[in-house]
Scaffold this active site. Structure first.
Site, PDB file in Angstrom:
ATOM      1  N   ASP A 141      42.772  54.125  36.376  1.00  0.00           N
ATOM      2  CA  ASP A 141      43.780  53.055  36.398  1.00  0.00           C
ATOM      3  C   ASP A 141      43.374  51.882  35.496  1.00  0.00           C
ATOM      4  O   ASP A 141      44.221  51.283  34.834  1.00  0.00           O
ATOM      5  CB  ASP A 141      43.943  52.580  37.854  1.00  0.00           C
ATOM      6  CG  ASP A 141      45.339  52.103  38.167  1.00  0.00           C
ATOM      7  OD1 ASP A 141      46.232  52.243  37.319  1.00  0.00           O
ATOM      8  OD2 ASP A 141      45.547  51.598  39.295  1.00  0.00           O
ATOM      9  N   GLU A 177      44.273  32.334  43.300  1.00  0.00           N
ATOM     10  CA  GLU A 177      42.976  32.663  42.675  1.00  0.00           C
ATOM     11  C   GLU A 177      43.254  32.859  41.200  1.00  0.00           C
ATOM     12  O   GLU A 177      43.753  33.912  40.792  1.00  0.00           O
ATOM     13  CB  GLU A 177      42.415  33.971  43.268  1.00  0.00           C
ATOM     14  CG  GLU A 177      42.055  33.889  44.734  1.00  0.00           C
ATOM     15  CD  GLU A 177      40.841  33.032  44.993  1.00  0.00           C
ATOM     16  OE1 GLU A 177      40.204  32.559  44.030  1.00  0.00           O
ATOM     17  OE2 GLU A 177      40.530  32.819  46.168  1.00  0.00           O
ATOM     18  N   GLU A 200      39.286  32.802  49.430  1.00  0.00           N
ATOM     19  CA  GLU A 200      39.271  34.169  49.946  1.00  0.00           C
ATOM     20  C   GLU A 200      37.872  34.428  50.515  1.00  0.00           C
ATOM     21  O   GLU A 200      36.930  33.680  50.295  1.00  0.00           O
ATOM     22  CB  GLU A 200      39.599  35.164  48.829  1.00  0.00           C
ATOM     23  CG  GLU A 200      40.986  34.907  48.258  1.00  0.00           C
ATOM     24  CD  GLU A 200      41.612  36.095  47.557  1.00  0.00           C
ATOM     25  OE1 GLU A 200      41.163  36.430  46.455  1.00  0.00           O
ATOM     26  OE2 GLU A 200      42.563  36.684  48.134  1.00  0.00           O
ATOM     27  N   ASN A 207      42.470  43.483  36.953  1.00  0.00           N
ATOM     28  CA  ASN A 207      41.047  43.724  36.697  1.00  0.00           C
ATOM     29  C   ASN A 207      40.303  44.352  37.879  1.00  0.00           C
ATOM     30  O   ASN A 207      39.388  45.144  37.697  1.00  0.00           O
ATOM     31  CB  ASN A 207      40.369  42.439  36.234  1.00  0.00           C
ATOM     32  CG  ASN A 207      40.486  41.325  37.246  1.00  0.00           C
ATOM     33  OD1 ASN A 207      41.352  41.358  38.121  1.00  0.00           O
ATOM     34  ND2 ASN A 207      39.631  40.351  37.137  1.00  0.00           N
ATOM     35  N   CYS A 252      37.567  36.947  36.322  1.00  0.00           N
ATOM     36  CA  CYS A 252      38.026  35.552  36.309  1.00  0.00           C
ATOM     37  C   CYS A 252      36.885  34.550  36.396  1.00  0.00           C
ATOM     38  O   CYS A 252      36.966  33.471  35.828  1.00  0.00           O
ATOM     39  CB  CYS A 252      38.976  35.340  37.473  1.00  0.00           C
ATOM     40  SG  CYS A 252      38.262  35.893  39.017  1.00  0.00           S
ATOM     41  N   VAL A 300      46.551  31.176  35.216  1.00  0.00           N
ATOM     42  CA  VAL A 300      46.980  29.827  35.613  1.00  0.00           C
ATOM     43  C   VAL A 300      48.482  29.668  35.406  1.00  0.00           C
ATOM     44  O   VAL A 300      49.183  29.131  36.270  1.00  0.00           O
ATOM     45  CB  VAL A 300      46.183  28.757  34.830  1.00  0.00           C
ATOM     46  CG1 VAL A 300      46.775  27.368  35.052  1.00  0.00           C
ATOM     47  CG2 VAL A 300      44.716  28.784  35.245  1.00  0.00           C
TER      48      VAL A 300
END
Ligand code: NDP
Length: 481
Positions: A94, A250, A455, A153, A284, A230
């Protein structure tokens, strides 16, 4: 060997696979470019049906004892660990990420989240606040239907990181993965069902941004958790505000990694490589601005180049491949444009470069200025910018001179300086003598433009629940009438 990864159907709604009624979505294996599955987007009616199924299932799910909800998550984690190899292969197909990464980082980190929150379930309680006779107690309630929207990602990890705290609190979820990487979330839905999750509690819809936008504004959705850029975060936050929905954002970053001249050089270089080249740089929290103190800069660049020359680039399904392709042609183009701009603005290319086909090799720029594009903008690819500094005050000021604030790191053997610098850095997550470790036990998230909410850890529970205060009167009502 065939790389076909066609799922039973494109969506998962109300406990069963359902084919999407919208436009086709071809899923490519980034290494070969071949189409490994063809999915269909959810129609608007199917997004609404997923939200309706979640709203219908949520009250009964919330009415279970927390330990019963936790047990479902623990079973799902055990299934993920049992099927580790098969899931790692799917994740590699993937995303294109090397299987040596997807075996240890992606689904395993998702399983950690299911175990952590599954275990936490039965410990979540309210407070009693004594008032000298009368008292207040608090109840931590679920929000209802939560929307999760993921980036490409870490597709399966992101789905698990959002689903685990949401479900354990008694919420239901509708999740939309990135159109680039739609397969892992469908597997998670199947695994949760097999672990005993009631129909409708976790649903998956597929589609591009418009499907995400329809999900965010569905009147049944009480909370939106997004992992993405963003600019998408700003749109989604604004759309969520209209319904006063809770949000977790996030988002991206341009994080600093500061290496003082007393640091262990080999450790700092290892961390800088992890901070820039793991997942081909598509992370990130990457420390893409590497500030190195004057005295050690030449040696740092020399050893970094030596170690990068040994990195094995190639077929992501081979056990020893350390650096795979970039997720999509569009992302390759963005990365190459950033490299070209770095050169055009006068930074020195130490190693790497634009690469060929789907591959961009680990790339390092030195002699860069803070105002160059490569030192300001998130590239989301394997491009490290090395910046020279002289003093602690100077480097902290330069590190903080960015609208982002996701992560930051410092390497030093001076204990006091490590803590002082970590405290001064404007970032939601900081590391001292480490980089990019995000264990489920620790809160993770950004400040400034990099996001809101956290998170992982018990802190995530606060973002998937609301507090009710119950005032209990124990005596006569003292009314002045
Ligand atoms: P995007 O911001 O482009 O997309 C994120 C998700 O939002 C995708 O599922 C996307 O759908 C969806 N989306 C796009 N537009 C809308 C909209 N208007 N309303 C609702 N949903 C929408 O990010 P990428 O997938 O390109 O991922 C890369 C970015 O994500 C990087 O900038 C990176 O910094 C950030 N990121 C942040 C992380 C963090 O934890 N802070 C972790 C990983 C990535 P689709 O893709 O199908 O169009």
């Amino acid at each position: 060997m065939s790389h076909s990864a066609q799922p039973t159907a494109s969506l998962y709604i109300d406990g069963r696979p359902v084919e999407g009624q919208g436009a086709a979505l071809a899923v490519h294996y980034p290494y070969t470019g071949e189409v490994i599955a063809t999915l269909h987007e959810a129609s608007e009616a199917q997004v609404a049906a997923a939200c309706a199924a979640a709203a219908k299932a949520q009250p009964a799910w919330a009415a279970l004892r927390p330990v019963e909800r936790g047990r479902v998550l623990l079973r799902a984690a055990a299934l993920i660990r049992e099927r580790g190899e098969e899931l790692a292969r799917l994740e590699t197909l993937d995303t294109g990420k090397p299987i040596q990464e997807t075996r240890v980082a992606d689904w395993p980190s998702g399983a950690d989240a299911l175990e952590y929150f599954g275990g936490l379930a039965a410990t979540i309680t309210g407070q009693t606040i004594p008032l000298g006779g009368d008292f207040v107690y608090t109840i931590r309630e679920p929000l209802g239907v939560c929307a999760g929207i993921g980036a490409w990602n870490y597709p399966s990890q992101i789905a698990c990181w959002k689903a685990a705290p949401a479900l354990v609190m008694g919420n239901a979820m509708v999740f939309k993965p990135s159109e680039e990487t739609p397969l892992g979330a469908l597997k998670l839905a199947e695994i949760l069902a097999e672990a005993g999750l009631p129909a409708g509690v976790f649903n998956v819809v597929q589609g591009r941004g418009a499907v995400g936008a329809a999900l965010v504004t569905d009147p049944r959705v009480a909370k939106v958790s997004l992992t993405g850029s963003v600019s998408t975060g700003q749109k989604v936050y604004a759309a969520a505000a209209e319904g006063m929905r809770h949000v977790t954002m996030e988002l991206g970053g341009k994080s600093p990694l500061i290496v003082f001249d007393d640091a262990s050089l080999e450790d700092a270089i290892g961390a800088a490589m992890l901070a820039n080249f793991y997942s081909s740089g598509q992370i990130c929290s990457n420390g893409t601005r590497v500030f190195v103190q004057d005295a050690i800069l030449p040696r740092f660049l020399e050893r970094l180049s030596e170690r990068l020359a040994a990195v094995k680039i190639g077929d992501p399904l081979e056990d020893d491949t350390q650096h795979g392709p970039i997720v999509s042609a569009a992302q390759v183009d963005k990365i190459r444009a950033a490299i070209a701009q770095g050169k055009a603005e006068g930074a020195r290319l130490v190693c790497g470069g634009p690469g060929e086909g789907a591959f961009v090799p680990p790339t390092v720029f030195a002699d860069a200025g803070d105002d160059m594009f490569i030192a300001r903008e998130e590239i989301f690819g394997p491009v490290m910018t090395v910046l020279r500094f002289a003093t602690e005050d100077e480097v902290v000021a330069r590190a903080n001179a960015t609208p982002y604030g996701l992560a930051a790191g410092v390497f030093t053997r001076d204990l006091a300086r490590g803590h002082r610098v970590a405290a001064a850095l404007e970032a939601g997550t900081t590391w001292i003598n480490a980089y990019n470790l995000t264990p489920v036990e620790a809160p993770f998230g950004g400040v400034k433009l990099s996001g809101v909410g956290r998170e992982n850890s018990a802190a995530a529970i606060e973002h998937y629940s609301q507090l009710k205060s119950v005032y209990v009167g124990m005596g006569a009502v003292d009314a002045p009438y």
